[in-house]
Design a protein around this motif. Sequence first.
Motif, PDB file in Angstrom:
ATOM      1  N   VAL C 104       0.840  -1.196   0.000  1.00 36.89           N
ATOM      2  CA  VAL C 104       0.000   0.000   0.000  1.00 36.89           C
ATOM      3  C   VAL C 104       0.876   1.247   0.000  1.00 36.89           C
ATOM      4  CG1 VAL C 104      -1.620   1.355   1.375  1.00 36.89           C
ATOM      5  CG2 VAL C 104      -2.029  -1.059   1.027  1.00 36.89           C
ATOM      6  N   TYR C 105       1.967   1.205   0.769  1.00 39.70           N
ATOM      7  CA  TYR C 105       2.838   2.376   0.802  1.00 39.70           C
ATOM      8  C   TYR C 105       3.509   2.605  -0.549  1.00 39.70           C
ATOM      9  CZ  TYR C 105       6.580   5.567   1.820  1.00 39.70           C
ATOM     10  OH  TYR C 105       7.418   6.643   1.771  1.00 39.70           O
ATOM     11  N   GLN C 106       4.102   1.533  -1.122  1.00 38.77           N
ATOM     12  CA  GLN C 106       4.831   1.683  -2.391  1.00 38.77           C
ATOM     13  C   GLN C 106       3.917   2.170  -3.506  1.00 38.77           C
ATOM     14  OE1 GLN C 106       6.580  -2.081  -3.134  1.00 38.77           O
ATOM     15  NE2 GLN C 106       8.294  -1.746  -1.724  1.00 38.77           N
ATOM     16  N   LYS C 107       2.786   1.456  -3.678  1.00 41.20           N
ATOM     17  CA  LYS C 107       1.922   1.797  -4.806  1.00 41.20           C
ATOM     18  C   LYS C 107       1.149   3.084  -4.528  1.00 41.20           C
ATOM     19  CE  LYS C 107       1.611  -2.759  -6.644  1.00 41.20           C
ATOM     20  NZ  LYS C 107       0.984  -3.538  -7.705  1.00 41.20           N
ATOM     21  N   PRO C 129      -4.072  11.965 -15.954  1.00 36.58           N
ATOM     22  CA  PRO C 129      -2.722  11.907 -15.349  1.00 36.58           C
ATOM     23  C   PRO C 129      -2.759  12.186 -13.858  1.00 36.58           C
ATOM     24  CG  PRO C 129      -2.660  13.115 -17.397  1.00 36.58           C
ATOM     25  CD  PRO C 129      -4.087  12.771 -17.161  1.00 36.58           C
ATOM     26  N   LEU C 130      -1.764  11.632 -13.165  1.00 37.00           N
ATOM     27  CA  LEU C 130      -1.825  11.608 -11.706  1.00 37.00           C
ATOM     28  C   LEU C 130      -1.571  12.953 -11.047  1.00 37.00           C
ATOM     29  CD1 LEU C 130      -0.034   8.217 -11.160  1.00 37.00           C
ATOM     30  CD2 LEU C 130      -2.447   8.712 -10.796  1.00 37.00           C
ATOM     31  N   LEU C 311     -11.073   1.453  -8.530  1.00 38.98           N
ATOM     32  CA  LEU C 311     -10.565   0.127  -8.848  1.00 38.98           C
ATOM     33  C   LEU C 311     -11.385  -0.526  -9.947  1.00 38.98           C
ATOM     34  CD1 LEU C 311      -8.250  -1.393  -7.595  1.00 38.98           C
ATOM     35  CD2 LEU C 311      -9.876  -2.623  -6.205  1.00 38.98           C
ATOM     36  N   GLY C 312     -12.675  -0.234  -9.972  1.00 45.12           N
ATOM     37  CA  GLY C 312     -13.545  -0.894 -10.924  1.00 45.12           C
ATOM     38  C   GLY C 312     -13.281  -0.506 -12.368  1.00 45.12           C
ATOM     39  N   LEU C 313     -12.479   0.558 -12.597  1.00 46.20           N
ATOM     40  CA  LEU C 313     -12.347   1.080 -13.949  1.00 46.20           C
ATOM     41  C   LEU C 313     -11.270   0.389 -14.773  1.00 46.20           C
ATOM     42  CD1 LEU C 313     -12.726   4.765 -12.852  1.00 46.20           C
ATOM     43  CD2 LEU C 313     -14.425   3.373 -14.022  1.00 46.20           C
ATOM     44  N   GLY C 314     -10.335  -0.272 -14.104  1.00 47.48           N
ATOM     45  CA  GLY C 314      -9.343  -1.051 -14.831  1.00 47.48           C
ATOM     46  C   GLY C 314      -8.234  -0.229 -15.457  1.00 47.48           C
ATOM     47  N   ASP C 315      -8.355   1.094 -15.426  1.00 54.86           N
ATOM     48  CA  ASP C 315      -7.319   1.960 -16.002  1.00 54.86           C
ATOM     49  C   ASP C 315      -6.125   2.046 -15.043  1.00 54.86           C
ATOM     50  OD1 ASP C 315      -6.917   4.402 -18.045  1.00 54.86           O
ATOM     51  OD2 ASP C 315      -6.234   4.962 -16.026  1.00 54.86           O
ATOM     52  N   ALA C 316      -4.905   2.143 -15.602  1.00 48.07           N
ATOM     53  CA  ALA C 316      -3.715   2.109 -14.745  1.00 48.07           C
ATOM     54  C   ALA C 316      -3.681   3.291 -13.779  1.00 48.07           C
ATOM     55  CB  ALA C 316      -2.455   2.101 -15.601  1.00 48.07           C
ATOM     56  N   ASN C 317      -3.992   4.495 -14.299  1.00 46.21           N
ATOM     57  CA  ASN C 317      -3.978   5.662 -13.418  1.00 46.21           C
ATOM     58  C   ASN C 317      -5.063   5.576 -12.363  1.00 46.21           C
ATOM     59  OD1 ASN C 317      -1.811   6.868 -14.554  1.00 46.21           O
ATOM     60  ND2 ASN C 317      -2.985   8.211 -15.920  1.00 46.21           N
ATOM     61  N   TRP C 323      -4.870   2.919  -4.989  1.00 47.07           N
ATOM     62  CA  TRP C 323      -3.811   2.662  -4.002  1.00 47.07           C
ATOM     63  C   TRP C 323      -3.538   3.907  -3.165  1.00 47.07           C
ATOM     64  CZ3 TRP C 323      -2.269  -1.941  -2.617  1.00 47.07           C
ATOM     65  CH2 TRP C 323      -2.371  -3.014  -3.511  1.00 47.07           C
ATOM     66  N   GLY C 324      -3.555   5.069  -3.812  1.00 43.03           N
ATOM     67  CA  GLY C 324      -3.343   6.310  -3.068  1.00 43.03           C
ATOM     68  C   GLY C 324      -4.399   6.469  -1.992  1.00 43.03           C
TER      69      GLY C 324
END
Lengths: 210, 323, 350
Positions: C104-107, C129-130, C311-317, C323-324
């Motif tokens: 959890v910390y890393q991601k 973008p993040l 989480l449900g969206l499957g997109d990487a961002n 996780w954030g």
Amino acid sequence: MSLVLQGQVGRGEFSREIDAIVQQGEILAIVGANGSGKSTVLQTIAGIAALKSGRLSCDNEVWDEPITKIFTPAQDRHCGVVFQDLRLFPHLSLIANVAYGLRSTEMSKQEAHARAAEELTLVGLDELADRKPGQVSGGERQRAALARALVLRPPVLLLDEPFASVDVSSRKGLRDLLPSLVQGYQGSVVLVSHDPEDVQTLATNILTFG
Amino acid sequence: MIQDDLVPQHRKLVSSYTLVDRIFRRVITTGGLFSLVILGLIGAFLLYRGFEIFSDFGFSFITGEVWNIGDPMDTSTAVLGIGAMLMGSVITSVIAILIAVPCAIAVALFIEFYSPRKVRLILTAVLDLVAAIPSVIFGIWGYAVLLPIIEDWSVPLERWLDFIPIFSVPSGIFGRSPFLAGVLLALMVIPIVTSVAREVYSQAPRDLIDASYALGGTRWGAIRNVVIPFGRSGLVGGAMLGLGRALGETVAVYLTLNLVFDINFRILGSAGGNVASLIATKFGEATEYELKALMAAGLVLFLVTLLVNFMASIVVNRSGKII
Amino acid sequence: MTTILDSLEVPTPRRPWNKKRQTFVRSAILICISLVISWVLSSTTELGGVLGFYFGLAVCLPVVVLIESIRHGRNVAIDRVASSVILAIFGAVVIPWISIVTTVYQKGSKAFHSGYLTTDMRVTASGDPLEFGGVLHAIVGTLILVLIASIISVPLGITAAIYVVEIKGRFASTVRFFTQAMSGVPSIVAGLFIYSTICVFFGGFSAWAGALAYTILMLPTVARTSEEVLKLVPDELRAASYALGASQARTVFQVVLPTIATGLVTSAILGIARVAGETAPLILTASYFVATSRNVSEPIASLPIYIFSSLGLGDANATTRAWGGSLVLLIVVFILFSLARGLSARLSRK
């Protein structure tokens, strides 16, 4: 004001027969070894413990009689108690501790605090009134506990080892203070102690437990 | 009038309360009974909303394997049953408990008997902390970290244990399987079971343990002969508390289990179920009638977990007094 | 001069219960041997990866210990093997726990940028973008939900505890029993109940409904911990109050509750820590809203649903955002928990 206690006090191996009358103005001292049931007698009179058999009465009110299932709860007996471990409320200041009993009688806050302040002056604690019990010395706590019991002008005053938790030097001062406090007040006193000096200077009657 | 002084009059006061106290006690009692009222209301409302489903399907709602709305306009074409999901809840929870209980025993013994005092205090705090990790975090971790590992491991496990029906996977699709959900649930309930086990083990009679040592026994001898028998019923209670938690878990299972409406004992395959995650999955796009079915499913889940928890609290409350 | 004392040989006292340096050395050697064997195993067989290595170790260690200790006799061998099995299982349980926190910390830290805690998602899509967007709305929402739930459940929970400990009424054991049972109500059932009542009657999702679902889940925790705390008050204090003529109500409000005020705060915090991460009931009651909102009659954001919906969206961002959110939630829960621990430690010192 006379207190009559006849019967069996305490449970199990601490139980014992007792037969005592305390008249108005008398100071009954109960002496005896540790664990002989002295404190239980006081708790029974105060209404924190119950009689096993017999009867406890004050004037013409029965306080505790197992056979007729009569038991007057502690808050209706209006005894003044100084516990061996004092039991001052740790979160209240000394003056609030002393006023606590008065406030239970639907007295207004100002009046109760005024009376409590007077009582604290009598025991010489007027300057420490706003301290918490944890912030004063053992002797001062002892005086506060005494004031908390006396401020109610109780018909019966119960003192359980009143000077046990005090060092020798302040014990003398307290012992001189107590008779003067008790003198002006119309009631009976029951005192439990294992210190013969207490008993000799204060008591009018003595009851010895083996 | 000397007589009057000697025979005191009886005062009619048999420990009755003052008016203030009577009001106080009444108010507190009312507030205290609130939890009973809520429990009753939960059962009553779910029954009220789901009653139509029970009367339409009867017992087959609980045993049926099909969840089919049919024509959304015509409720008579719907076939709804939570049998597969109920079975799935049981399978995942049983896997979880089978893994969690031995682990919890070992961890509790480690904390109580194998670690020095300072370590013990730290571990007890850590245990409480882990128990407080939200289930959604367990879920996201299970999906991202545990899923690939379990998937890798399922392949050789299936190859070696193929001859046992529950380990065979004819579809060849592993992944979001009941086994994964079960392992994840095990990790979630281990702190719960462990803290109960630790609590009862710490109350094991010290004199018997010392006696066991004094007779030349080893540490394991004392544990086996005194501690474990003493803690048995407490452990059963703790395991049931864990079971109740596992049965009702929603999000962690939702994220790690592929919902398939089919009673499925093949725990390594990517198909399974769980009543709680059924509700979460179907809730979003449910029709009016399906919503009632979800209420009914909720009622079944509520009653099952309530039963498990009742038994758990009976066993836990009795533990420590046996022996 | 030879006395009798000189001729007597004084034996050095043996303390078999004291751990000797020898024991540590032996354990260390055994663990090293097992490490080597399991490394060989994991590199030659299918048991790949860190987990495979650990699994090999967990199997090897007891075997190696058994071979070493069998010469001391059966009982000693069993004792040492049992110790090694317990150690191995302990490791197997603790490693995932550590993994959860570190993952959890890393991601989660990747999602953090300077404005992460001060912006919301009203103009940002989850896949953007993040460096845009944040969790402010979710934090505010969770705070509102928890605040309302506390206002309702803390007094009720303490009342239930007073009923059990102070009043000791006819239903005291029943109330205890049902409170215990209520703590096992699945969170989704609590959500379903609130949906079927509040949401159906008052039209749709709202922060109110979410808070009420939280209340149902918080109440048993508060009631049970308050009960434990109330039992800490010595009966002597109650007796002193009664002896001064105080009523029961006065005794409870002026003596019992003030002496354990910190304990009651602890019970409230534990209740909050218990519900702050609950996701399932909110799916059915408070739903989600992308902007910071303080309107309690509308849907509201919350940390768990922020994680869940990203989480449900499957997109990487979007997944990184989940996780954030997890990291923020984990920190919140851990802070609450340490707070409760600290307070209860202060209480027990008093």
